[in-house]
Each structure stands twice: as structure tokens, then as C-alpha cells.
Design an enzyme around this catalytic site. Structure first.
Site, PDB file in Angstrom:
ATOM      1  N   ASP A 186      -6.622 -31.403  26.221  1.00 29.53           N
ATOM      2  CA  ASP A 186      -5.575 -30.844  25.352  1.00 29.53           C
ATOM      3  C   ASP A 186      -4.175 -31.151  25.894  1.00 29.53           C
ATOM      4  O   ASP A 186      -4.021 -31.784  26.946  1.00 29.53           O
ATOM      5  CB  ASP A 186      -5.782 -29.326  25.188  1.00 29.53           C
ATOM      6  CG  ASP A 186      -6.019 -28.632  26.527  1.00 29.53           C
ATOM      7  OD1 ASP A 186      -5.360 -29.029  27.501  1.00 29.53           O
ATOM      8  OD2 ASP A 186      -6.865 -27.718  26.593  1.00 29.53           O
TER       9      ASP A 186
ATOM     10  N   ASN B 161      -9.050 -22.952  24.273  1.00 32.53           N
ATOM     11  CA  ASN B 161      -8.855 -23.545  22.942  1.00 32.53           C
ATOM     12  C   ASN B 161      -9.872 -24.645  22.629  1.00 32.53           C
ATOM     13  O   ASN B 161      -9.728 -25.357  21.631  1.00 32.53           O
ATOM     14  CB  ASN B 161      -7.418 -24.090  22.800  1.00 32.53           C
ATOM     15  CG  ASN B 161      -7.138 -25.253  23.738  1.00 32.53           C
ATOM     16  OD1 ASN B 161      -8.050 -25.801  24.365  1.00 32.53           O
ATOM     17  ND2 ASN B 161      -5.880 -25.651  23.829  1.00 32.53           N
ATOM     18  N   ASP B 162     -10.908 -24.780  23.451  1.00 33.08           N
ATOM     19  CA  ASP B 162     -11.887 -25.853  23.212  1.00 33.08           C
ATOM     20  C   ASP B 162     -12.521 -25.722  21.827  1.00 33.08           C
ATOM     21  O   ASP B 162     -12.822 -26.716  21.179  1.00 33.08           O
ATOM     22  CB  ASP B 162     -12.986 -25.832  24.283  1.00 33.08           C
ATOM     23  CG  ASP B 162     -12.447 -26.178  25.670  1.00 33.08           C
ATOM     24  OD1 ASP B 162     -11.226 -26.385  25.787  1.00 33.08           O
ATOM     25  OD2 ASP B 162     -13.247 -26.239  26.624  1.00 33.08           O
TER      26      ASP B 162
ATOM     27  N   GLY C  68     -12.711 -31.153  25.003  1.00 34.78           N
ATOM     28  CA  GLY C  68     -11.876 -30.010  25.383  1.00 34.78           C
ATOM     29  C   GLY C  68     -10.527 -30.356  25.986  1.00 34.78           C
ATOM     30  O   GLY C  68      -9.725 -29.465  26.276  1.00 34.78           O
TER      31      GLY C  68
ATOM     32  N   GLU D 122       0.583 -51.673  15.458  1.00 36.75           N
ATOM     33  CA  GLU D 122      -0.690 -52.226  15.905  1.00 36.75           C
ATOM     34  C   GLU D 122      -1.095 -53.337  14.928  1.00 36.75           C
ATOM     35  O   GLU D 122      -1.615 -53.072  13.856  1.00 36.75           O
ATOM     36  CB  GLU D 122      -1.787 -51.153  15.938  1.00 36.75           C
ATOM     37  CG  GLU D 122      -3.131 -51.705  16.411  1.00 36.75           C
ATOM     38  CD  GLU D 122      -4.346 -50.935  15.889  1.00 36.75           C
ATOM     39  OE1 GLU D 122      -5.406 -51.082  16.497  1.00 36.75           O
ATOM     40  OE2 GLU D 122      -4.242 -50.222  14.879  1.00 36.75           O
TER      41      GLU D 122
ATOM     42  N   ASN E 295      -8.510 -30.939  30.538  1.00 35.79           N
ATOM     43  CA  ASN E 295      -8.669 -29.679  29.820  1.00 35.79           C
ATOM     44  C   ASN E 295      -7.836 -28.602  30.504  1.00 35.79           C
ATOM     45  O   ASN E 295      -8.296 -27.917  31.402  1.00 35.79           O
ATOM     46  CB  ASN E 295     -10.149 -29.281  29.785  1.00 35.79           C
ATOM     47  CG  ASN E 295     -10.400 -28.096  28.864  1.00 35.79           C
ATOM     48  OD1 ASN E 295      -9.455 -27.531  28.299  1.00 35.79           O
ATOM     49  ND2 ASN E 295     -11.658 -27.728  28.717  1.00 35.79           N
TER      50      ASN E 295
ATOM     51  N   ASP F  66      -0.439 -47.016  13.738  1.00 39.83           N
ATOM     52  CA  ASP F  66      -1.830 -47.436  13.666  1.00 39.83           C
ATOM     53  C   ASP F  66      -2.009 -48.429  12.513  1.00 39.83           C
ATOM     54  O   ASP F  66      -1.352 -48.313  11.481  1.00 39.83           O
ATOM     55  CB  ASP F  66      -2.687 -46.182  13.427  1.00 39.83           C
ATOM     56  CG  ASP F  66      -4.166 -46.471  13.486  1.00 39.83           C
ATOM     57  OD1 ASP F  66      -4.620 -46.996  14.511  1.00 39.83           O
ATOM     58  OD2 ASP F  66      -4.873 -46.171  12.498  1.00 39.83           O
TER      59      ASP F  66
HETATM   60 CA    CA Z   1      -9.053 -27.234  25.914  1.00 35.48          CA
END
Ligand code: CA
Length: 616
Positions: free
Chosen positions: A164, A142-143, A162, A358, A137, A329
Site C-alpha cells: 500500500d 487495509n489489506d 496487501g 507507453e 505492506n 498507459d
Molecule cells: Ca495493506
């Protein structure tokens, strides 16, 4: 008075009729000149935008066709951008009669010409996979973000924690110094769902970094800083599905933009039906059109507008950010013809890129089917340069837990490699002991550091492109059946107040410190050794609990010895390996630095590995 009201009413009506149309989206938001493919299809979204006539004028840009579709809120504009077109801006005006009701300033940029972009990744690299919400984090402000629904809650295994992009940027030195040369981030585009958004696979905007991770510009910064540290960047892309909160899902351009069913229909998750020559159509349809999850609508890539949208979105990110690779993906869940078109379109623009699909399938022929150049009886070629090697994953997870037998123990590794004749490009398989969907490797080998070292010695010296899941280097554990949150725990040291800081190796227990040292030594040695990157491979059938492989060129060789015996330290007569050993006189073990003045016999402790550089 009455007249006055009437005039006001008339004016209001007139204003409404000629009101500016609210232009919500033009995508791609910009493009580049000098692309291999001169065609560009713009998706335009705005209320009743299809009632307007788009007009533009720019030298070298031709409007080829304008498509109105079922939903009047969409227009698709086909442009042709001539080879000589110069970078610049032009205005697209949307007219109703003679009136302009909306306009958009479109930019054609010059292509990125930095030297260290689009490098691809290969067997000379080791990929570090990390989940951005769970690594570090770097920006606690920005959480939570007003634009996104789910709020941070670190106490929930499936909540947002959180982490980033700033957290990744802050620890690029840790990644580089540990010896990794490429970084695969799990998806970080906007996932504005109510819950379970931390993994990133329910995208609600294909052109926008989730604000809880940062911004598009911050991602570009991450790529640039990574490139300065010789770390390549692999972006994780999803074409099979998106999030139910995606803006185009809330107002579909066309009914067949996604697969719709009378009642909720889940995919059968049976990837082998895609290559099964005897597959029932009902099974194939359920596999391809069933939804991956209730909150993940299944995209219909047979819709040509959607197919173009997705292909252009990929190219936009590769060009915008200077990506080196793409991880796709759920490759088998999208129409295979689309995946092939996608791969060809991307490689036509960026021939040096590497694309890893994948293909989560246990058997080797099912895996080979999905890699470029496969000699498939049905003629299918995915054009996907690299695929995930799940058969090798399964062998690695079994080999050191089992007693040696004809097909058990290290014979699983031996037999897996022996089937490489089926691959056109075994050197371009992504090999891994674990990832974000699987049991943590340390858990699957019973928290046994000896097995860990043996597996890493094998994985980091055999053919293919090794991938290490974040935290595996410090023995993070967790079982998938406990819930995905348990195999995606927070990296210690990534959050303020963490008592253990793995980035500075402080607070690690002795086994963790030992594992990290082992990995760092091996990875940094591997980085400099072309014989591991491109040398030939030779393997000797495991006998008596001893498995020997060599990587070699004309003038260099590395010998890898694994002893899977639980008790017995072994003294090995090396006569059996004379095909390679007779060319060499001395050796040096990579981890411990032990020197061998002669090579006629070797001692190896129980449950351990030797990696010996040979000298003439
Ligand atoms: Ca954050």
C-alpha cells in the site's frame, strides 16, 4: 379509516414526487481558480437528474450550457470561470419547478503554490518504478476493505498481497538513499473488480485511491514527503480502458461512451497500424476499438464528454497532488488525436511537467512517431514529451548475451544509438532494462552479475531518462511467461515476518549485496554529474569486443568502456579515442575508485565495465 389510508397514500405519493434526488456524483468534485483554461465541464450523476434545472450564483462563474444526454441520470454543466474569480464555495441547486430536489456545495480552491511541485523529470533523474501491491505492506489493517470485493491472498501470484501507499512512504529513505530521484507508481486508483485487481489497470473510479492502498489524502502525503526528499512523483494514468466495475460502465451516460461490439472483440494489439500509411481501416478499428481484456471496456475518446472528463481528471490529479510527471498507459490504443489534445491541454496548464507515453513498439520509426515534434509525413504530432524506448530495451536485453558480430552483441546498442537522428528529443526517452510487463532483467541475462553491471553501466551513463524496476537493484528474477505475478513478486522486507529485509540489506546473498552496492554507488555519482544529465554523447564502433562511449562538455568528460569478451582480459591502446582523450591527462574509475595517472592504455577484465571520470 378508508379516508385515512387514502390520505396516507396521497402523502406518500406527494413525498415521492418531491423526494430529494440522490445526487451520487459531481465530478470533478472541486476545481481551482486561475487555471489557463477558463472552461470547466461538470459531470453530474443522480437518478433522473436531467429532469432538474441546475442553478448557481457566484461572482466570476458563468453557466454557459447545460447538456442533457441519452441517459436521464446524467447532466453535464459547462461553466466559464473568469480570470478574476476568487476562491470560494457556492451551492449548485437542482430544481424541479420551484422546488430544490438536490444541492451540491462546489468549491473553487486557490492553486497550490508550493515551490517544489510540477518539476517534471528529465535525464538528470533516475526513475524507480514500483507496483504498490507488491512493494511493502505498511498498513495491514487495509489489506481487505468492506467496499471492495477482492480480498487479500498472498499465496496467489495474481492475488492481492496487501502492499500500500503507507508502505511506500515508510521506505522513501531507501529509495532516496539508493540514489533514485523520481518514483513511478503503477496505478493505485480504485479497482473494484472481482479478481486480478493488484496491478491497478482496471480502474473503477478515476477520482479515488483504492481503499486497500489508502486514501487520496494519503497519496498527497506521499507526494509531499517525496518532494521533501527530492523525489519526484510520476502518476500512471489509463485512458484506453477502465474496469468493468466502474460506476459509469454500470449505467452508461451514452451508448458511445465505450466501444461496443456484437460479440466480444479483442484489440489486435498491433500498434504499428496507427502510423502505417497503408493500413487497412479494419485493422486500425480493431486496434482502437477492440477491448484490451474482457474486464476492461474500451473507452471511446471520440465522445467529447468523455474526452473532457479524462482531460479534467488528469488536471485534477496534477493540481491536487502537485505531480511532476505522468506515465500514459497504452498510448497507441487511444485515438491519437485525443492523446495529442490531452497532452496539449495538460502542458498548457503545467509547461514544466514531463509526460511519458507507453509506446510498446519494437522499431525506432514506430517509436519516434509517438513523441512530440516528430516529423511525421502525415503531420501527426502527439505532443507527448517523452516516450518509452522499447528498441533500447530489446538491445540491452540482447547485447550481453550475444557473441560480438557486425550486428550482434554490443553492436545492437551502437546501432540503436546511431539511429537517434530520427528522434527530435532522444534525451527525453525513457530507457529501461525491464518493467512490470517484461522478463526480469536478471533472468533475461541468465543470472549473470557481470552482465548486470555492464548493462547498468551503459544504461545509467547513456542518453535518456533511466528507469529501474523495483527489485532489479537486488537482482529479483522471474519470467513473464510464468505469469505476470512472477515478474511482480513481493519486495523482500516489505512484509512483517519476511526473512530477508532488502531495505536494510539484511539477508541478501553476496551477489545481491554486490549489485545493490554497484547501483547505489553509480546512482549517487550520477545524481551529481551534469555531464551525464546534459553532456553530449560520442560512441566508437564496437571492435574486438570493446565498446567505448563518452559523455562530455567543454571541460568535463566521462569515458565508459565495456568489454564483452567472455574470457579475455584486455589491454586497450587508447589512441583511437584521441578526439576526447587528448584533452585529458588523468582519470578515476567511479565504482572502484581506481586512479589512472595516464590514459595511453587501459586494462579491463573480461565481461566488465569501466566508468572513468577524466581530468585535465
Ligand atoms: Ca495493506
Amino acid at each position: 379509516m378508508k379516508l385515512k389510508l387514502l390520505v396516507i397514500a396521497f402523502l406518500a405519493l406527494a413525498l415521492q414526487v418531491h423526494a430529494k434526488t440522490d445526487l451520487k456524483k459531481v465530478e470533478p468534485m472541486n476545481w481551482w481558480v486561475g487555471m489557463n483554461n477558463p472552461n470547466l465541464q461538470l459531470l453530474v450523476y443522480g437518478e433522473n437528474i436531467s429532469l432538474t434545472q441546475p442553478v448557481l450564483s457566484y461572482q466570476g462563474v458563468q453557466v454557459k450550457e447545460i447538456h442533457k444526454v441519452e441517459n436521464p441520470n446524467y447532466l453535464f454543466i459547462d461553466l466559464v470561470i473568469g480570470a478574476e474569480t476568487q476562491p470560494g464555495k457556492f451551492t449548485i441547486e437542482f430544481k424541479e419547478g420551484k422546488k430544490n430536489v438536490a444541492s451540491y456545495k462546489y468549491e473553487l480552491k486557490a492553486k497550490n503554490t508550493q515551490p517544489n511541485i510540477h518539476k517534471g523529470f528529465s535525464s538528470s533523474d533516475v526513475v524507480y518504478l514500483l507496483m504498490p501491491d507488491r512493494f511493502s505492506n505498511g498498513d495491514p489493517t487495509n489489506d481487505n476493505h468492506p467496499e471492495t470485493v477482492e480480498k487479500a491472498n498472498r499465496t496467489l501470484p495474481s492475488g492481492r498481497h496487501g502492499g500500500d501507499l503507507q508502505g511506500v512512504i515508510n521506505h522513501l529513505d531507501y529509495i532516496a538513499q539508493t540514489g533514485f530521484t523520481a518514483l513511478w507508481l503503477n496505478p493505485f486508483l480504485e479497482n473494484n473488480q472481482d479478481a486480478f485487481t493488484y496491478h491497478g489497470y482496471a480502474i473503477s473510479d478515476f477520482y479515488k485511491v483504492d481503499p486497500r492502498y489508502g486514501t487520496n489524502a494519503l497519496f498527497l502525503e506521499l507526494v509531499n514527503q517525496s518532494h521533501q526528499k527530492d523525489i519526484k512523483i510520476i502518476m500512471d494514468m489509463v485512458f484506453n480502458h477502465c474496469g468493468s466495475a466502474h460506476w459509469f460502465i454500470k449505467d452508461l451516460p451514452m451508448k458511445n461512451w465505450i466501444h461496443q461490439h456484437e460479440a466480444y472483440t479483442r484489440s489486435n494489439f498491433r500498434a504499428p497500424v496507427i502510423s502505417d500509411p497503408y493500413a487497412a481501416q479494419a485493422d486500425v478499428e480493431k486496434m482502437l476499438t477492440g477491448w484490451f481484456d474482457t474486464n476492461m471496456p474500451d473507452l471511446n475518446q471520440q465522445n467529447p464528454f468523455l474526452a473532457t472528463y479524462l482531460i479534467q481528471n488528469t488536471i485534477w490529479w496534477v493540481e491536487y497532488a502537485g505531480l511532476d510527471g505522468i506515465r500514459v498507459d497504452t498510448q497507441p490504443y487511444s485515438y491519437k488525436e485525443f492523446m495529442s489534445d490531452w497532452a496539449q491541454a495538460v502542458m498548457a496548464e503545467y509547461p514544466t511537467l514531463n509526460l511519458v507515453g507507453e509506446a510498446w513498439i519494437q522499431l525506432i520509426p514506430n517509436t519516434t512517431y509517438f513523441q512530440r515534434g516528430a516529423k511525421n509525413r502525415d503531420g501527426y504530432d502527439s505532443h507527448m514529451t517523452c516516450v518509452t524506448d522499447f528498441p533500447m530495451h530489446d538491445a540491452l536485453n540482447a547485447a550481453f548475451n550475444e557473441k560480438e558480430g557486425w550486428t550482434e552483441g554490443m553492436a545492437k546498442l551502437y546501432i540503436t544509438l546511431a539511429q537517434d537522428f530520427a528522434y527530435q528529443h532522444p534525451e527525453n526517452l525513457l530507457i529501461f532494462a525491464d518493467n512490470h510487463d517484461l522478463n526480469r532483467f536478471y533472468e533475461s541475462i541468465g543470472h549473470d552479475l557481470r552482465k548486470f553491471k555492464m548493462a547498468m553501466a551503459f544504461m545509467l551513463t547513456t542518453r535518456g531518462v533511466p528507469q529501474v524496476y523495483y527489485g532489479t537493484e537486488i537482482l529479483m528474477d522471474g519470467m513473464e511467461h510464468q505469469g505476470h505475478g512472477f515478474i511482480r513478486k513481493d519486495f523482500p522486507g516489505g512484509w512483517m515476518g519476511d526473512t530477508i529485509d532488502a531495505f536494510s540489506l539484511s539477508g541478501l546473498n553476496p551477489d545481491q549485496a554486490d549489485a545493490h552496492h554497484y547501483m547505489k554507488t553509480l546512482l549517487n555519482w550520477r545524481k551529481k554529474n551534469e555531464v551525464i544529465h546534459r553532456g553530449k554523447l560520442m560512441q566508437f564502433i564496437p571492435e574486438d569486443g570493446i565498446y567505448v562511449t563518452f559523455r562530455y562538455t567543454d571541460n568535463k568528460a566521462v569515458m565508459v568502456v565495456l568489454n564483452n569478451n567472455e574470457q579475455a582480459d584486455k589491454t586497450i591502446a587508447t589512441h583511437r579515442y584521441k578526439e576526447i582523450l587528448s584533452l585529458y591527462k588523468t582519470g578515476k574509475e567511479v565504482i572502484l575508485g581506481t586512479a589512472y595517472s595516464k590514459l595511453d592504455s587501459l586494462q579491463i577484465p573480461a565481461k566488465s565495465a569501466l566508468i572513468i571520470e577524466l581530468n585535465k
